[in-house]
Scaffold this motif. Structure first.
Motif, short mmCIF file in Angstrom:
data_model
loop_
_atom_site.label_atom_id
_atom_site.label_comp_id
_atom_site.label_asym_id
_atom_site.label_seq_id
_atom_site.Cartn_x
_atom_site.Cartn_y
_atom_site.Cartn_z
N LYS A 1 0.89 -1.33 0.06
CA LYS A 1 0.03 -0.01 -0.01
C LYS A 1 0.77 1.18 0.11
O LYS A 1 0.56 2.06 -0.67
CB LYS A 1 -0.97 0.01 1.18
N TYR A 2 2.08 1.35 0.62
CA TYR A 2 2.77 2.39 1.18
C TYR A 2 3.75 2.55 0.29
O TYR A 2 4.81 3.59 0.29
CB TYR A 2 2.73 2.95 2.43
N GLY A 3 4.26 1.47 -0.44
CA GLY A 3 5.71 1.32 -1.03
C GLY A 3 6.87 1.46 -0.11
O GLY A 3 7.83 2.23 -0.44
N ILE A 4 6.69 1.05 1.00
CA ILE A 4 7.87 0.93 2.05
C ILE A 4 8.54 -0.37 2.20
O ILE A 4 7.88 -1.43 1.40
CB ILE A 4 7.28 1.58 3.33
N VAL A 5 9.62 -0.25 2.86
CA VAL A 5 10.39 -1.62 2.97
C VAL A 5 10.11 -2.40 4.24
O VAL A 5 10.27 -1.66 5.57
CB VAL A 5 11.94 -1.26 2.70
N GLN A 6 10.03 -3.41 4.23
CA GLN A 6 9.94 -4.58 5.26
C GLN A 6 11.33 -4.75 5.80
O GLN A 6 12.02 -5.49 4.84
CB GLN A 6 9.25 -5.70 5.16
#
Length: 193
Positions: free
Chosen positions: A23-28
């Protein structure tokens, strides 16, 4: 967006992290993956970690913080990240807060998935049945005895993070016993989506 997801094993953190990444285009960011990558890349912190890991020791909080600090400086973390498996203790959380502050950063939220322990055991047993029915192999530690041990470890070492993050005003809670979609919607509401 910089996040930490808290909750015991089986609470659904991995499922929700995957949805947040999409959804947010962030990295895990998994500390285990970060440590292995730092060792492979031969960074200063990676070389320290390698020496400890090869001797069979546990990597110190200072080394892990160094690995996290290096990793969040990489370009793919510019939009943000979800920390997976870190921090696990209050001293690690304090060190993380100090490290982020030194970089002029702070967490946007710490979201705890609140769940019932016995319901988690039932959920784990169901997941094992589904995995076997689908022709897969369950994790070796996915049995009630091992799972209860992991829950006990979580309660002893990691659960105190709730109090720490509540005291900083960063903790938000979500009923992790609701459906996957309901948990996603509750987290979206917290994150202002």
């Amino acid at each position: 967006m910089r996040l930490i997801l808290l909750g015991p094993p089986g609470a659904g953190k991995g499922t929700q992290a995957t949805r947040l990444v999409e959804k947010y285009g962030i990295v895990q960011l998994s500390t285990g993956d970060m440590l292995r990558a730092a060792v492979k890349a031969g960074t200063d912190v990676g070389l320290k970690a390698k020496a400890v890991m090869e001797s069979g020791g546990l990597v110190s909080d200072d080394i892990v913080i160094g690995v996290v600090a290096d990793r969040i400086d990489e370009a793919d973390c510019a939009k943000g990240f979800i920390l997976d498996g870190f921090p696990r203790t209050v001293p690690q959380a304090e060190a993380l807060t100090a490290m982020l502050k030194s970089k002029g950063l702070k967490l946007d939220a710490v979201i705890e998935l609140v769940v019932d322990a016995e319901a988690l055991v039932a959920r784990m047993e169901n997941r094992v049945k589904e995995t076997i029915a689908a022709g897969g192999t369950p994790r070796p530690d996915d049995n009630p005895e091992s799972f209860r041990k992991r829950l006990g470890e979580y309660q002893e070492k990691t659960a105190p993070l709730s109090g720490y993050y509540a005291s900083t005003g960063e903790l938000k809670t979500v009923d992790g016993m609701k459906s996957i979609d309901e948990v996603t919607a509750a987290m979206g509401a917290i994150l202002g989506a």
